[in-house]
Design an enzyme around this catalytic site. Structure first.
Site, PDB file in Angstrom:
ATOM      1  N   ILE A  14      -5.130  42.089 -33.074  1.00 37.75           N
ATOM      2  CA  ILE A  14      -5.004  43.607 -32.972  1.00 37.75           C
ATOM      3  C   ILE A  14      -4.009  43.874 -34.722  1.00 37.75           C
ATOM      4  O   ILE A  14      -4.823  44.734 -35.187  1.00 37.75           O
ATOM      5  CB  ILE A  14      -3.458  43.784 -31.941  1.00 37.75           C
ATOM      6  CG1 ILE A  14      -3.967  43.058 -30.896  1.00 37.75           C
ATOM      7  CG2 ILE A  14      -2.902  44.435 -31.984  1.00 37.75           C
ATOM      8  CD1 ILE A  14      -4.672  42.907 -30.222  1.00 37.75           C
ATOM      9  N   ARG A 165      -2.971  47.320 -26.046  1.00 38.87           N
ATOM     10  CA  ARG A 165      -3.307  47.514 -25.336  1.00 38.87           C
ATOM     11  C   ARG A 165      -4.216  47.051 -24.890  1.00 38.87           C
ATOM     12  O   ARG A 165      -5.613  47.392 -23.844  1.00 38.87           O
ATOM     13  CB  ARG A 165      -3.075  48.871 -23.957  1.00 38.87           C
ATOM     14  CG  ARG A 165      -1.549  49.381 -24.072  1.00 38.87           C
ATOM     15  CD  ARG A 165      -1.371  50.225 -23.541  1.00 38.87           C
ATOM     16  NE  ARG A 165      -0.795  50.873 -22.684  1.00 38.87           N
ATOM     17  CZ  ARG A 165      -1.090  52.435 -21.914  1.00 38.87           C
ATOM     18  NH1 ARG A 165      -1.489  53.453 -23.302  1.00 38.87           N
ATOM     19  NH2 ARG A 165      -1.538  51.996 -21.271  1.00 38.87           N
ATOM     20  N   VAL A 166      -5.711  46.729 -26.000  1.00 39.49           N
ATOM     21  CA  VAL A 166      -6.552  46.989 -26.131  1.00 39.49           C
ATOM     22  C   VAL A 166      -7.507  45.358 -25.893  1.00 39.49           C
ATOM     23  O   VAL A 166      -6.905  45.085 -25.793  1.00 39.49           O
ATOM     24  CB  VAL A 166      -7.014  46.961 -27.967  1.00 39.49           C
ATOM     25  CG1 VAL A 166      -7.274  48.391 -28.074  1.00 39.49           C
ATOM     26  CG2 VAL A 166      -6.751  45.824 -28.209  1.00 39.49           C
ATOM     27  N   LYS A 217       4.046  47.702 -20.913  1.00 41.92           N
ATOM     28  CA  LYS A 217       2.829  46.733 -21.065  1.00 41.92           C
ATOM     29  C   LYS A 217       3.083  45.611 -20.054  1.00 41.92           C
ATOM     30  O   LYS A 217       1.872  45.303 -19.895  1.00 41.92           O
ATOM     31  CB  LYS A 217       3.125  46.502 -22.891  1.00 41.92           C
ATOM     32  CG  LYS A 217       2.177  45.434 -23.088  1.00 41.92           C
ATOM     33  CD  LYS A 217       0.398  45.051 -23.563  1.00 41.92           C
ATOM     34  CE  LYS A 217      -0.150  44.107 -22.870  1.00 41.92           C
ATOM     35  NZ  LYS A 217      -1.011  43.675 -24.471  1.00 41.92           N
ATOM     36  N   ARG A 224      -2.676  42.705 -13.345  1.00 40.93           N
ATOM     37  CA  ARG A 224      -3.623  42.267 -13.246  1.00 40.93           C
ATOM     38  C   ARG A 224      -3.738  41.028 -12.559  1.00 40.93           C
ATOM     39  O   ARG A 224      -4.313  40.286 -12.334  1.00 40.93           O
ATOM     40  CB  ARG A 224      -4.816  42.287 -14.814  1.00 40.93           C
ATOM     41  CG  ARG A 224      -6.106  42.423 -14.272  1.00 40.93           C
ATOM     42  CD  ARG A 224      -6.923  42.920 -15.452  1.00 40.93           C
ATOM     43  NE  ARG A 224      -7.773  42.576 -15.807  1.00 40.93           N
ATOM     44  CZ  ARG A 224      -8.794  43.652 -14.862  1.00 40.93           C
ATOM     45  NH1 ARG A 224      -8.853  44.292 -14.798  1.00 40.93           N
ATOM     46  NH2 ARG A 224     -10.360  42.541 -15.544  1.00 40.93           N
ATOM     47  N   GLY A 268      -6.885  33.036 -18.030  1.00 43.13           N
ATOM     48  CA  GLY A 268      -6.427  32.153 -19.058  1.00 43.13           C
ATOM     49  C   GLY A 268      -6.116  33.285 -20.302  1.00 43.13           C
ATOM     50  O   GLY A 268      -5.906  34.428 -19.865  1.00 43.13           O
ATOM     51  N   CYS A 271      -3.059  36.743 -23.118  1.00 40.58           N
ATOM     52  CA  CYS A 271      -1.500  38.249 -22.724  1.00 40.58           C
ATOM     53  C   CYS A 271      -1.290  38.038 -20.648  1.00 40.58           C
ATOM     54  O   CYS A 271      -0.419  37.694 -20.212  1.00 40.58           O
ATOM     55  CB  CYS A 271      -2.716  39.098 -22.482  1.00 40.58           C
ATOM     56  SG  CYS A 271      -3.294  39.135 -24.246  1.00 40.58           S
ATOM     57  N   LYS A 337     -12.783  33.813 -20.335  1.00 37.70           N
ATOM     58  CA  LYS A 337     -14.032  34.754 -19.531  1.00 37.70           C
ATOM     59  C   LYS A 337     -15.285  34.982 -20.398  1.00 37.70           C
ATOM     60  O   LYS A 337     -15.724  34.320 -21.630  1.00 37.70           O
ATOM     61  CB  LYS A 337     -13.016  36.158 -19.073  1.00 37.70           C
ATOM     62  CG  LYS A 337     -12.717  36.294 -21.223  1.00 37.70           C
ATOM     63  CD  LYS A 337     -11.645  38.076 -20.676  1.00 37.70           C
ATOM     64  CE  LYS A 337     -11.806  39.300 -21.713  1.00 37.70           C
ATOM     65  NZ  LYS A 337     -11.162  40.501 -21.361  1.00 37.70           N
ATOM     66  N   ARG A 344      -8.910  29.665 -26.499  1.00 33.76           N
ATOM     67  CA  ARG A 344      -8.015  29.318 -26.455  1.00 33.76           C
ATOM     68  C   ARG A 344      -7.606  29.769 -24.794  1.00 33.76           C
ATOM     69  O   ARG A 344      -7.626  30.622 -24.612  1.00 33.76           O
ATOM     70  CB  ARG A 344      -7.609  29.869 -27.240  1.00 33.76           C
ATOM     71  CG  ARG A 344      -7.301  29.521 -28.783  1.00 33.76           C
ATOM     72  CD  ARG A 344      -7.172  31.035 -30.153  1.00 33.76           C
ATOM     73  NE  ARG A 344      -7.161  31.875 -30.001  1.00 33.76           N
ATOM     74  CZ  ARG A 344      -6.472  32.754 -30.454  1.00 33.76           C
ATOM     75  NH1 ARG A 344      -5.894  32.688 -31.276  1.00 33.76           N
ATOM     76  NH2 ARG A 344      -7.374  33.995 -30.065  1.00 33.76           N
TER      77      ARG A 344
HETATM   78  N1  SAJ Z   1     -10.454  37.220 -14.835  1.00 41.20           N
HETATM   79  C1  SAJ Z   1     -10.145  37.375 -13.033  1.00 41.20           C
HETATM   80  N2  SAJ Z   1     -10.670  37.707 -11.996  1.00 41.20           N
HETATM   81  C2  SAJ Z   1     -10.740  38.897 -12.400  1.00 41.20           C
HETATM   82  C3  SAJ Z   1     -10.740  39.253 -13.814  1.00 41.20           C
HETATM   83  C4  SAJ Z   1      -9.918  38.501 -15.052  1.00 41.20           C
HETATM   84  O1  SAJ Z   1      -9.737  35.540 -12.906  1.00 41.20           O
HETATM   85  O2  SAJ Z   1     -11.247  39.427 -11.662  1.00 41.20           O
HETATM   86  C5  SAJ Z   1      -9.299  36.571 -15.404  1.00 41.20           C
HETATM   87  C6  SAJ Z   1     -10.711  35.950 -16.828  1.00 41.20           C
HETATM   88  O3  SAJ Z   1     -11.830  35.208 -17.016  1.00 41.20           O
HETATM   89  C7  SAJ Z   1     -10.007  35.919 -17.695  1.00 41.20           C
HETATM   90  C8  SAJ Z   1      -8.532  36.303 -17.346  1.00 41.20           C
HETATM   91  O4  SAJ Z   1      -7.950  36.939 -16.409  1.00 41.20           O
HETATM   92  O5  SAJ Z   1      -9.473  34.020 -17.449  1.00 41.20           O
HETATM   93  C9  SAJ Z   1      -7.863  37.490 -18.355  1.00 41.20           C
HETATM   94  O6  SAJ Z   1      -9.575  38.782 -18.774  1.00 41.20           O
HETATM   95  P1  SAJ Z   1      -8.753  40.014 -18.859  1.00 41.20           P
HETATM   96  O7  SAJ Z   1     -10.220  40.495 -19.462  1.00 41.20           O
HETATM   97  O8  SAJ Z   1      -8.293  40.556 -17.800  1.00 41.20           O
HETATM   98  O9  SAJ Z   1      -7.987  40.168 -19.660  1.00 41.20           O
HETATM   99  P2  SAJ Z   1      -7.708  40.047 -21.134  1.00 41.20           P
HETATM  100  O10 SAJ Z   1      -6.508  38.639 -21.457  1.00 41.20           O
HETATM  101  O11 SAJ Z   1      -8.828  39.897 -21.715  1.00 41.20           O
HETATM  102  O12 SAJ Z   1      -6.849  41.505 -22.346  1.00 41.20           O
HETATM  103  C10 SAJ Z   1      -5.831  41.432 -20.910  1.00 41.20           C
HETATM  104  C11 SAJ Z   1      -6.205  43.241 -20.641  1.00 41.20           C
HETATM  105  N3  SAJ Z   1      -4.817  43.368 -19.903  1.00 41.20           N
HETATM  106  C12 SAJ Z   1      -5.756  44.338 -18.846  1.00 41.20           C
HETATM  107  O13 SAJ Z   1      -6.658  44.322 -18.427  1.00 41.20           O
HETATM  108  C13 SAJ Z   1      -4.270  45.262 -17.905  1.00 41.20           C
HETATM  109  C14 SAJ Z   1      -6.283  44.220 -22.116  1.00 41.20           C
HETATM  110  O14 SAJ Z   1      -6.867  45.773 -21.700  1.00 41.20           O
HETATM  111  C15 SAJ Z   1      -4.611  43.839 -22.824  1.00 41.20           C
HETATM  112  O15 SAJ Z   1      -4.921  44.694 -24.462  1.00 41.20           O
HETATM  113  C16 SAJ Z   1      -4.718  42.235 -23.329  1.00 41.20           C
HETATM  114  O16 SAJ Z   1      -4.462  41.783 -22.263  1.00 41.20           O
HETATM  115  C17 SAJ Z   1      -3.267  42.402 -24.068  1.00 41.20           C
HETATM  116  O17 SAJ Z   1      -3.869  42.585 -25.429  1.00 41.20           O
HETATM  117  O18 SAJ Z   1      -2.613  41.872 -23.372  1.00 41.20           O
END
Ligand code: SAJ
Length: 419
Positions: A14, A165-166, A217, A224, A268, A271, A337, A344
């Site tokens: 970030i 929040r990116v 946040k 999610r 994973g 966040c 993902k 990580r």
């Molecule tokens: N995942 C699922 N099913 C889904 C969506 C995601 O199993 O339908 C899993 C992914 O495979 C992964 C995990 O959830 O293992 C998280 O992936 P993600 O794409 O949902 O989120 P991150 O961790 O890459 O980023 C999140 C984001 N938060 C939200 O969408 C609310 C991002 O905007 C935040 O800035 C980031 O966390 C953070 O830094 O907090």
């Protein structure tokens, strides 16, 4: 007073993009990091993390003289703290507690160079109350300056929480486009923070107080997590009831007010699997759904492992002359993902390691986004090699490359519903 020099403390996923973004708007930016490697890499105009388009931004910023990295803070008009907030080690079954030691270290580092009129922004994802705690640490260290917790609108130093929040993989675009939550400790703190972010943010800067910004946040990521837990729980129920969960979800999502997320091998990243604990640890008796969701998502890799064991038994049943040693298993995807190289906190990697620990035969992995893997007993192979050799195919991450595969034989454990 405008911001001539901006300091970003913590040059990770970030901090570095944020520093580069200010520099791209021709602000003088001083990036601070405790890692000599990070500082040297950035000062060469290169990057030490993987994020699309960041390399060009950093290279231009350094070349044009707007961005430099240093090991210890120098005076600036605004300080943005973007350091990690992991949780402390905890025993099995205990609620993990947030670890604010990096924020404390950053506060101690900037305190000596603070001057009247400076703005300090905490961007790190933080438990409720952390911004006030940081303000207390700073005021203890600089008794000659006044802070908003006591001086309010007339404070020498303004302080706010403005959470990042990116989405990893889309950081450069989302930094500019996303709305920003600005939680000042006073009205003036918020106003000055809005002025700062307006340098590059095209989204709306919405003002609130620091505690609400912290909770906003945590709420976004917990929301999610809870929704993914719902999908993961459905996948386990459907497996028992012999129903295709992906078909079920797509049917249910045709309802105008239903929007179920996708099940997978677990949750994973740094966040979504971490932040809900900041709410649970603060209010353990109240955060019941959030706590259960964490447990559902954290237990999914074990469930997948059980499915792999059943597949091994099924294979041996079909091939009585063979033993477990003769069974080759491939894990497809190791990242946390799709379409990224970040391993990580990855449930896929965790499952692959667990399979390698229990299985006496070959364990292969196909991960198109990495070039090498140094994990005992897991051999990185190409897709083609795996398709020839594997007896059991374990789909863990729905990378683009895997969606086109047609499997002709072998047993399948598909955690993403793409085969
Ligand atoms: N995942 C699922 N099913 C889904 C969506 C995601 O199993 O339908 C899993 C992914 O495979 C992964 C995990 O959830 O293992 C998280 O992936 P993600 O794409 O949902 O989120 P991150 O961790 O890459 O980023 C999140 C984001 N938060 C939200 O969408 C609310 C991002 O905007 C935040 O800035 C980031 O966390 C953070 O830094 O907090």
């Amino acid at each position: 007073m405008s911001f001539e020099t901006i300091s970003v403390v913590g040059l990770g996923y970030i901090g570095l993009p944020t520093a580069a973004m200010f520099a791209s708007r021709k602000k003088k930016v001083i990036g601070v990091d405790v890692s000599q490697h990070a500082v040297d890499t950035i000062n060469r105009g290169e990057i030490h993390i993987v994020e699309p388009d960041l390399d060009m931004l950093v290279s231009a910023a350094v070349q044009q003289g707007y961005l430099k990295a240093v090991l210890s803070p120098e005076p600036a008009d605004a300080f943005l703290i973007a350091v990690p907030t992991p949780f402390k080690p905890s025993k099995e079954g205990e609620i993990p507690e947030p670890d604010l030691s990096y924020i404390k270290a950053a506060s101690e580092a900037i305190a000596p160079v603070l001057k009247k009129g400076d703005l300090v922004i905490l961007e790190s994802t933080s438990p409720v109350g952390a911004t006030e705690t940081m303000a207390e640490w700073l005021s203890e260290l600089r008794k000659d300056l006044s802070f908003p917790q006591t001086a309010g609108e007339t404070a020498d130093i303004n302080i706010a929480h403005c959470p990042e929040r990116v989405l990893p993989g889309q950081v450069v675009t989302e930094l500019v486009q996303n709305d920003r939550v600005i939680g000042g400790m006073s009205k003036r703190c918020s106003e000055r923070s809005v002025e700062l972010y307006r340098t590059f943010v095209m989204g709306e800067c919405v003002v609130t107080n620091a505690r609400t910004a912290e909770m906003a946040k945590l709420t976004e990521n917990s929301s999610r997590d809870v929704q993914i837990a719902f999908a993961n729980e459905l996948s386990i129920i459907c497996d028992r009831l012999d129903i295709n969960v992906w078909e079920l979800i797509s049917l249910s999502n045709r309802h105008p007010r239903v929007n179920i997320l996708q099940p997978g091998p677990g949750v994973g990243g740094h966040c979504i699997a971490v932040d809900p604990w900041f709410i649970v640890s603060k209010t353990p008796e109240l955060a019941r759904i959030i706590h259960t969701a964490r447990k559902v998502n954290d237990s999914k890799p074990e469930w997948v492992l059980e499915k792999v064991k059943i597949a091994i038994a099924e294979f041996l049943n079909r091939n009585p002359s063979k033993t477990a040693r003769d069974v080759t298993i491939t894990c497809y995807g190791l990242a946390f993902k799709p379409d990224i190289d970040d391993l990580r906190e990855s449930p896929a990697l965790n499952i692959a390691e667990k399979i390698a620990a229990i299985h006496s035969g070959n364990v292969l992995a196909v991960e198109p986004n990495i070039a090498e893997l140094s994990i005992d007993k897991i051999k990185l192979v190409t897709l083609e090699e795996s398709l020839v050799k594997a007896d059991i195919h374990v789909m863990l991450v729905d990378h683009q490359q895997f969606k086109k595969i047609k499997l002709n034989d072998g047993l399948i454990v598909d955690t993403k519903g793409i085969w």
